[in-house]
Design a protein around this motif. Structure first.
Motif, PDB file in Angstrom:
ATOM      1  N   LEU A 158      -0.826   7.828  19.096  1.00  0.00           N
ATOM      2  CA  LEU A 158      -1.614   7.242  18.012  1.00  0.00           C
ATOM      3  C   LEU A 158      -1.457   8.056  16.729  1.00  0.00           C
ATOM      4  CD1 LEU A 158      -5.056   6.146  19.538  1.00  0.00           C
ATOM      5  CD2 LEU A 158      -3.135   4.681  18.872  1.00  0.00           C
ATOM      6  N   LEU A 159      -1.347   7.348  15.624  1.00  0.00           N
ATOM      7  CA  LEU A 159      -1.205   7.961  14.303  1.00  0.00           C
ATOM      8  C   LEU A 159      -2.144   7.252  13.332  1.00  0.00           C
ATOM      9  CD1 LEU A 159       0.704   9.923  12.530  1.00  0.00           C
ATOM     10  CD2 LEU A 159       1.852   7.787  11.877  1.00  0.00           C
ATOM     11  N   ALA A 160      -2.892   8.030  12.552  1.00  0.00           N
ATOM     12  CA  ALA A 160      -3.732   7.465  11.489  1.00  0.00           C
ATOM     13  C   ALA A 160      -3.028   7.645  10.151  1.00  0.00           C
ATOM     14  CB  ALA A 160      -5.096   8.141  11.468  1.00  0.00           C
ATOM     15  N   CYS A 161      -3.195   6.645   9.290  1.00  0.00           N
ATOM     16  CA  CYS A 161      -2.618   6.708   7.947  1.00  0.00           C
ATOM     17  C   CYS A 161      -3.604   6.106   6.955  1.00  0.00           C
ATOM     18  CB  CYS A 161      -1.308   5.929   7.893  1.00  0.00           C
ATOM     19  SG  CYS A 161      -0.616   5.756   6.226  1.00  0.00           S
ATOM     20  N   VAL A 162      -3.673   6.687   5.751  1.00  0.00           N
ATOM     21  CA  VAL A 162      -4.388   6.040   4.653  1.00  0.00           C
ATOM     22  C   VAL A 162      -3.379   5.722   3.552  1.00  0.00           C
ATOM     23  CG1 VAL A 162      -6.695   6.923   5.099  1.00  0.00           C
ATOM     24  CG2 VAL A 162      -5.116   8.309   3.756  1.00  0.00           C
ATOM     25  N   ALA A 163      -3.537   4.538   2.977  1.00  0.00           N
ATOM     26  CA  ALA A 163      -2.607   4.070   1.947  1.00  0.00           C
ATOM     27  C   ALA A 163      -3.371   3.251   0.923  1.00  0.00           C
ATOM     28  CB  ALA A 163      -1.494   3.234   2.586  1.00  0.00           C
ATOM     29  N   CYS A 223       4.627   9.858   5.202  1.00  0.00           N
ATOM     30  CA  CYS A 223       4.428   8.606   4.480  1.00  0.00           C
ATOM     31  C   CYS A 223       4.696   8.855   3.008  1.00  0.00           C
ATOM     32  CB  CYS A 223       3.024   8.046   4.692  1.00  0.00           C
ATOM     33  SG  CYS A 223       1.677   9.052   4.021  1.00  0.00           S
ATOM     34  N   ALA A 224       5.079   7.787   2.324  1.00  0.00           N
ATOM     35  CA  ALA A 224       5.487   7.927   0.926  1.00  0.00           C
ATOM     36  C   ALA A 224       4.998   6.744   0.112  1.00  0.00           C
ATOM     37  CB  ALA A 224       7.005   8.048   0.820  1.00  0.00           C
ATOM     38  N   TRP A 225       5.160   6.879  -1.191  1.00  0.00           N
ATOM     39  CA  TRP A 225       4.777   5.802  -2.097  1.00  0.00           C
ATOM     40  C   TRP A 225       5.746   4.624  -2.044  1.00  0.00           C
ATOM     41  CZ3 TRP A 225       2.679   8.086  -7.349  1.00  0.00           C
ATOM     42  CH2 TRP A 225       1.420   8.669  -7.102  1.00  0.00           C
ATOM     43  N   GLY A 259       2.346  12.271   2.495  1.00  0.00           N
ATOM     44  CA  GLY A 259       1.709  12.639   3.761  1.00  0.00           C
ATOM     45  C   GLY A 259       2.706  13.230   4.735  1.00  0.00           C
ATOM     46  N   LEU A 260       2.226  14.176   5.559  1.00  0.00           N
ATOM     47  CA  LEU A 260       3.106  14.874   6.491  1.00  0.00           C
ATOM     48  C   LEU A 260       2.262  15.456   7.618  1.00  0.00           C
ATOM     49  CD1 LEU A 260       6.034  16.046   7.011  1.00  0.00           C
ATOM     50  CD2 LEU A 260       5.267  18.066   5.732  1.00  0.00           C
ATOM     51  N   ASP A 261       2.760  15.336   8.856  1.00  0.00           N
ATOM     52  CA  ASP A 261       2.077  15.962   9.985  1.00  0.00           C
ATOM     53  C   ASP A 261       3.071  16.223  11.101  1.00  0.00           C
ATOM     54  OD1 ASP A 261      -0.184  17.072  11.166  1.00  0.00           O
ATOM     55  OD2 ASP A 261      -0.796  15.207  12.134  1.00  0.00           O
ATOM     56  N   GLN A 262       2.692  17.154  11.993  1.00  0.00           N
ATOM     57  CA  GLN A 262       3.499  17.471  13.167  1.00  0.00           C
ATOM     58  C   GLN A 262       2.648  17.256  14.412  1.00  0.00           C
ATOM     59  OE1 GLN A 262       6.426  20.599  13.102  1.00  0.00           O
ATOM     60  NE2 GLN A 262       5.656  21.369  11.158  1.00  0.00           N
ATOM     61  N   LEU A 292       0.846  -1.186   0.000  1.00  0.00           N
ATOM     62  CA  LEU A 292       0.000   0.000   0.000  1.00  0.00           C
ATOM     63  C   LEU A 292       0.888   1.245   0.000  1.00  0.00           C
ATOM     64  CD1 LEU A 292      -2.640  -1.066   2.677  1.00  0.00           C
ATOM     65  CD2 LEU A 292      -2.918  -1.107   0.193  1.00  0.00           C
ATOM     66  N   HIS A 293       0.528   2.227  -0.807  1.00  0.00           N
ATOM     67  CA  HIS A 293       1.334   3.423  -0.993  1.00  0.00           C
ATOM     68  C   HIS A 293       0.718   4.576  -0.192  1.00  0.00           C
ATOM     69  CE1 HIS A 293       3.301   1.135  -4.143  1.00  0.00           C
ATOM     70  NE2 HIS A 293       2.093   0.818  -4.582  1.00  0.00           N
ATOM     71  N   GLY A 294       1.510   5.144   0.719  1.00  0.00           N
ATOM     72  CA  GLY A 294       0.997   6.116   1.674  1.00  0.00           C
ATOM     73  C   GLY A 294       0.553   7.422   1.032  1.00  0.00           C
TER      74      GLY A 294
END
Length: 322
Positions: free
Chosen positions: A23-28, A302-304, A288-291, A9-11
């Motif tokens: 906790l961290l949410a990610c979609v990929a 996150c990256a591809w 994707g990027l967050d602080q 899966l590519h972020g």
């Protein structure tokens, strides 16, 4: 640094929880988001980065997921932007969405959950050139905002003004107010090419940061938009996301299709480069990027290349509010 793989899966997007420091949410997505399925992943991590990351929840989606935002009311709820034109609301203890909100007629590319005022509100942007505001308690769209001439790539609520959000698309950034008509209260000719991202300063409601296909990051003072306040150059390909620091009034992070994340200080004295640090730990587009709002200087991306990384850049380890 803590790293975990998304295995095929590519972020596309990462967001730290506003309720929990770990906790961290990610979609990929499969197939780089062009076709195939996707997943919402919830990761548990050690804020000190001493322990391995654990995936504590994974929920499949039949279409691409391109953005994610946490609820500001319930620590177990988040929403995602879906390629089938829906905004999906999830309880992170369940495998299926608890609400499917559909009014967009093309892919939804961005979502943001309101931080103040009515915390039931979500704003979304789509390939149909529209931004929509949803009341998630009622499960329906309450406003549609039209004016962009291209894909709406980002929609972000203003932290200080609960009725205001910004959107970016066709070289412009537009400011919208829920209390006024459906035309923007302000339009900024932010870049000469498509504007892919924006974020508000967490300290000043008049400061907006934008990132573009033209490889630049620009800072705007909304009281005078005839010229940018600062232009930050260094990326060699399109800037996909920009994120303002919750702990420093002048620090901005950006990620790019050039495989890098960069840290900037737009209040550096004139004549000095605003670039603080370049981080090159991916081998594909960084999407994707967050602080973190809990841990000063903690960043996730996150990256591809199927990797998600949580880390503290050298230049942010002693971050303090300015």
């Amino acid at each position: 640094m803590s790293t975990f793989q998304t295995h095929g899966l590519h972020g596309y997007s990462v967001k730290f929880s506003p309720f929990s420091p770990n906790l961290l949410a990610c979609v990929a997505c499969q197939q780089y988001g062009i076709s195939g399925n996707a997943a919402l992943l919830i990761a548990e991590f050690d804020p000190e980065l001493n322990l391995p990351v654990k995936i504590v929840h994974s929920a499949p989606a039949p279409d691409g997921l391109f953005d994610v935002a946490w609820s500001e009311l319930d620590p177990t709820v988040c929403c995602t932007a879906s390629g089938d034109g829906t905004v999906l609301v999830w309880n992170i203890t369940k495998k299926e969405p608890v609400l499917v909100a559909k009014e967009h007629n093309k892919e939804v590319y961005c979502v943001d959950w309101s931080h103040g005022g009515n915390k039931n509100l979500v704003v979304s942007g789509s390939w149909d050139r529209l931004a929509k505001v949803w009341d998630m308690q009622a499960g329906k769209c309450i406003n549609t905002f039209e004016g962009h001439f291209g894909v709406v790539y980002s929609t972000i609520w203003c932290p200080q003004s609960t009725e205001t959000f910004a959107s970016t698309s066709d070289g412009t950034a537009r400011i919208w107010d829920l209390r006024s008509s459906h035309t923007p209260t302000q339009m900024i000719g932010a870049h000469e090419t498509e504007t892919l991202s924006c974020d508000w300063s967490k300290y000043d409601q008049n400061i907006l940061v934008t990132g573009s296909v033209d490889c630049s990051v620009r800072v705007w003072d909304l009281r005078n938009t005839r010229h940018f306040l600062c232009q930050m150059l260094g990326h060699s390909y399109a800037v996909r996301r920009v994120r303002c620091s919750p702990f420093s009034a002048s620090c901005v992070a950006s990620c790019s299709y050039d495989f890098t994340v960069r840290l900037w200080d737009f209040m550096k004295p004139q004549g000095l480069s605003p670039l603080l640090e370049t981080i090159s730990h991916h081998t594909e587009f960084v999407y994707g990027l967050d602080q973190s709002t809990f841990v000063p200087g903690l960043v996730a991306d996150c990256a591809w290349d199927e990797h998600i990384r949580i880390y503290r850049p050298n230049m942010l380890r002693n971050t303090s509010t300015t």
